[in-house]
Design an enzyme around this catalytic site. Structure first.
Site, PDB file in Angstrom:
ATOM      1  N   TYR A   1     106.478  73.042   4.981  1.00 42.90           N
ATOM      2  CA  TYR A   1     105.121  73.537   5.292  1.00 42.90           C
ATOM      3  C   TYR A   1     104.184  72.447   5.797  1.00 42.90           C
ATOM      4  CZ  TYR A   1     105.781  77.008   1.406  1.00 42.90           C
ATOM      5  OH  TYR A   1     106.180  77.976   0.545  1.00 42.90           O
TER       6      TYR A   1
ATOM      7  N   ARG B   1     108.267  70.967   0.194  1.00 44.76           N
ATOM      8  CA  ARG B   1     106.986  71.308   0.805  1.00 44.76           C
ATOM      9  C   ARG B   1     106.627  70.422   2.009  1.00 44.76           C
ATOM     10  NH1 ARG B   1     102.646  71.040  -0.916  1.00 44.76           N
ATOM     11  NH2 ARG B   1     101.799  72.932  -0.048  1.00 44.76           N
TER      12      ARG B   1
ATOM     13  N   GLY C   1      96.378  82.244  -4.387  1.00 43.98           N
ATOM     14  CA  GLY C   1      96.080  81.410  -3.226  1.00 43.98           C
ATOM     15  C   GLY C   1      94.874  80.525  -3.390  1.00 43.98           C
TER      16      GLY C   1
ATOM     17  N   GLU D   1      95.986  86.436  -9.294  1.00 42.80           N
ATOM     18  CA  GLU D   1      97.380  85.978  -9.367  1.00 42.80           C
ATOM     19  C   GLU D   1      97.532  84.508  -8.982  1.00 42.80           C
ATOM     20  OE1 GLU D   1      99.367  88.494  -6.548  1.00 42.80           O
ATOM     21  OE2 GLU D   1      99.201  90.272  -7.800  1.00 42.80           O
ATOM     22  N   PRO D   2      96.853  83.608  -9.684  1.00 49.12           N
ATOM     23  CA  PRO D   2      96.993  82.205  -9.283  1.00 49.12           C
ATOM     24  C   PRO D   2      98.359  81.637  -9.649  1.00 49.12           C
ATOM     25  CG  PRO D   2      95.708  82.370 -11.304  1.00 49.12           C
ATOM     26  CD  PRO D   2      95.995  83.782 -10.856  1.00 49.12           C
ATOM     27  N   GLY D   3      98.914  80.850  -8.757  1.00 48.67           N
ATOM     28  CA  GLY D   3     100.134  80.109  -9.050  1.00 48.67           C
ATOM     29  C   GLY D   3      99.799  78.630  -9.029  1.00 48.67           C
ATOM     30  N   ARG D   4      99.643  78.118  -7.806  1.00 46.38           N
ATOM     31  CA  ARG D   4      99.382  76.689  -7.622  1.00 46.38           C
ATOM     32  C   ARG D   4      98.162  76.201  -8.411  1.00 46.38           C
ATOM     33  NH1 ARG D   4     100.852  74.459  -2.860  1.00 46.38           N
ATOM     34  NH2 ARG D   4     100.693  76.537  -1.978  1.00 46.38           N
TER      35      ARG D   4
ATOM     36  N   CYS E   1     121.124  64.408   4.039  1.00 46.96           N
ATOM     37  CA  CYS E   1     121.571  64.180   5.414  1.00 46.96           C
ATOM     38  C   CYS E   1     120.903  65.149   6.379  1.00 46.96           C
ATOM     39  CB  CYS E   1     123.083  64.283   5.488  1.00 46.96           C
ATOM     40  SG  CYS E   1     123.837  62.858   4.733  1.00 46.96           S
TER      41      CYS E   1
HETATM   42  C1  LIG Z   1     101.640  88.156  -3.917  1.00 51.09           C
HETATM   43  C2  LIG Z   1     101.346  86.741  -4.284  1.00 51.09           C
HETATM   44  N1  LIG Z   1     100.468  86.512  -5.274  1.00 51.09           N
HETATM   45  C3  LIG Z   1     100.169  85.244  -5.654  1.00 51.09           C
HETATM   46  C4  LIG Z   1     100.729  84.153  -5.030  1.00 51.09           C
HETATM   47  C5  LIG Z   1     100.381  82.786  -5.529  1.00 51.09           C
HETATM   48  O1  LIG Z   1      99.860  81.945  -4.573  1.00 51.09           O
HETATM   49  P1  LIG Z   1      99.301  80.537  -5.033  1.00 51.09           P
HETATM   50  O2  LIG Z   1     100.402  79.809  -5.712  1.00 51.09           O
HETATM   51  O3  LIG Z   1      98.886  79.868  -3.784  1.00 51.09           O
HETATM   52  O4  LIG Z   1      98.169  80.805  -5.961  1.00 51.09           O
HETATM   53  C6  LIG Z   1     101.636  84.346  -3.984  1.00 51.09           C
HETATM   54  C7  LIG Z   1     102.237  83.199  -3.295  1.00 51.09           C
HETATM   55  O5  LIG Z   1     102.991  83.262  -2.393  1.00 51.09           O
HETATM   56  C8  LIG Z   1     101.952  85.694  -3.608  1.00 51.09           C
HETATM   57  O6  LIG Z   1     102.829  85.936  -2.635  1.00 51.09           O
END
Ligand SMILES: Cc1ncc(COP(=O)(O)O)c(C=O)c1O
Length: 423
Positions: free
Chosen positions: A325, A321, A248, A282-285, A352
């Site tokens: 969101y 997105r 996050g 746990e970074p994603g974005r 559509c």
């Molecule tokens: C459990 C968990 N970890 C990590 C993430 C990654 O979040 P972000 O992409 O905002 O870093 C998420 C996103 O939904 C999540 O549900």
């Protein structure tokens, strides 16, 4: 374009009025692979990984990339090769990360609805931990592990009741969210784990939401999690090995700077010092968001009801997105020479649905039909959330590394749409 975004998307340059991604011509890529087209910058992803590692260097964390943000196999291979772990939420993601070469010992499995089959697959693979989100799930996991004659590693996901200032759909750490369990319940679950012959505790987990740009909610969540870890160790004689602080980490927006990750890293290290706990994040974005862009071509410009609509060949099926969101993505014309006067427009897709748009009420130099637009910060939750709605074909994806541009996913064909249908 917002200053924060412009600074964040560093590989973007204008040469002779034409937007380029580093050394790569966006026009040439769009010409070769067609539009809509996802473009990812692998070097930028690795640079972002270094940023995360540097920020938390004192505690040498396991960076478990949150696969849901972008599950493209080539990107996963890049991250696995760089020593990353993976945060997964389904058997499908487990399949992908194993195929990409992530060692199972660096894989953590979250999600409120794991099936028995998914648990079996995780146990068989030997993943590092199941991030358990309810008492029912814990029971089920114990049963599945027992049948397999194994002991399942568990970290309970705590709901710290911390409200992060982000969109309601990406807020997961408040009490009314479906995620995690309250701290007192978590402590009780650690007692059950300690007494169970086929479960053992390895950590405590939390994830408060996405696009969080202030350290403060992370640090409040950390305090809750440390309390749970302490109570679990005292009451159950459990040894907690790691704290997982979730992901996050917010990236820049039009009017907002990204999270000061270095400051967060220092504060977290201070709190963990001398406690014998390791850290997982746990970074994603943060790793892939601004390393990706969506190239889309303008089909038509139409005026109706006092609104100017720029109709592009990408919409909610490629990037949901904005409509799902309220996600805001900067949209930039690739060729400056083709830019018209600035008008307030809605950039919409061909789907559509009245809710199909990439941007609303946006001041944009009016593009001509045929012009290329680049939708920025589309590397996370872009293709990953793409769909075949309206029987649209999901787009191609290209991965840039240095001078190389590699097609890493072909555009779908019509035959792909009906491949699994049985009549
Ligand atoms: C459990 C968990 N970890 C990590 C993430 C990654 O979040 P972000 O992409 O905002 O870093 C998420 C996103 O939904 C999540 O549900």
């Amino acid at each position: 374009m917002g200053a924060g975004v412009l600074r964040a998307v560093r590989p973007l340059v204008r040469k002779g009025g034409v937007l380029q991604w580093g050394r790569h011509s966006i026009e040439a890529l769009a010409e070769e692979h067609g539009t809509p087209l996802y473009i990812y910058d692998g070097d930028r992803v690795l640079e972002r990984l270094r940023t995360v590692r540097d920020a938390f260097a004192e505690v040498d964390p396991l960076v478990a990339y949150s696969v849901k943000a972008n599950a493209n196999l080539a990107l996963l291979r890049l991250l696995a090769g760089a020593g990353c772990g993976a945060d997964i939420v389904s058997g499908g993601e487990l399949y992908r990360v194993r195929k990409a070469g992530f060692p199972a010992g660096r894989v953590v499995f979250a999600g409120v609805g794991k099936s028995a089959a998914e648990m079996r697959e995780g146990i068989r693979a030997g993943i590092r931990a199941f991030h358990v989100e309810s008492a029912g799930e814990l029971e089920a996991l114990g049963g599945v592990a027992g049948e397999a004659g194994r002991s399942a590693p568990v970290a309970v996901r705590v709901n710290p009741d911390v409200e992060a200032a982000t969109h309601e759909f990406t807020r997961t750490g408040h009490a009314a969210a479906k995620f995690g369990v309250a701290p007192e319940e978590a402590v009780a679950l650690y007692r059950r784990i300690a007494a169970h012959p086929h479960l053992h505790a390895v950590g405590v987990d939390v994830h408060i939401g996405s696009q969080v740009r202030s350290s403060e909610p992370f640090l409040r969540a950390l305090e809750v999690v440390l309390d749970v870890a302490g109570a679990a160790e005292r009451e159950s004689g459990t040894r907690i090995g790691y704290i997982d602080l979730g992901g996050g980490f917010g990236i820049a927006g039009p009017a907002a700077e990204e999270l000061d990750l270095a400051a967060l890293g220092r504060a977290v290290a201070r709190r963990l010092r001398g406690r014998g706990l390791s850290l997982v994040v746990e970074p994603g974005r943060f790793l892939v968001g601004d390393a990706g862009a969506l190239a889309t071509r303008v089909l038509y410009v139409k005026r109706s009801g006092g609104i100017t609509f720029v109709v592009a060949d990408a919409g909610m099926t490629e990037l949901i997105r904005p409509s799902h969101y309220g996600g805001r993505h900067e949209i930039v014309p690739v060729r400056e020479a083709g830019r018209g006067r600035v008008e307030r427009v809605d950039v919409v897709g061909p789907v559509c649905e009245q809710g199909d748009f990439l941007a609303r009420d946006r001041d944009l130099s009016l593009p001509a039909p045929g012009a290329l637009l680049c939708v920025l910060q589309a590397g996370a939750y872009g293709f990953a959330m793409a769909s075949n709605y309206n029987s649209r074909l999901r787009p191609a994806e290209v991965l840039l590394r240095g001078d190389r541009a590699e097609l890493v996913r072909r555009r779908e064909k019509y035959a792909d749409l009906t491949r699994n249908e049985c009549t």
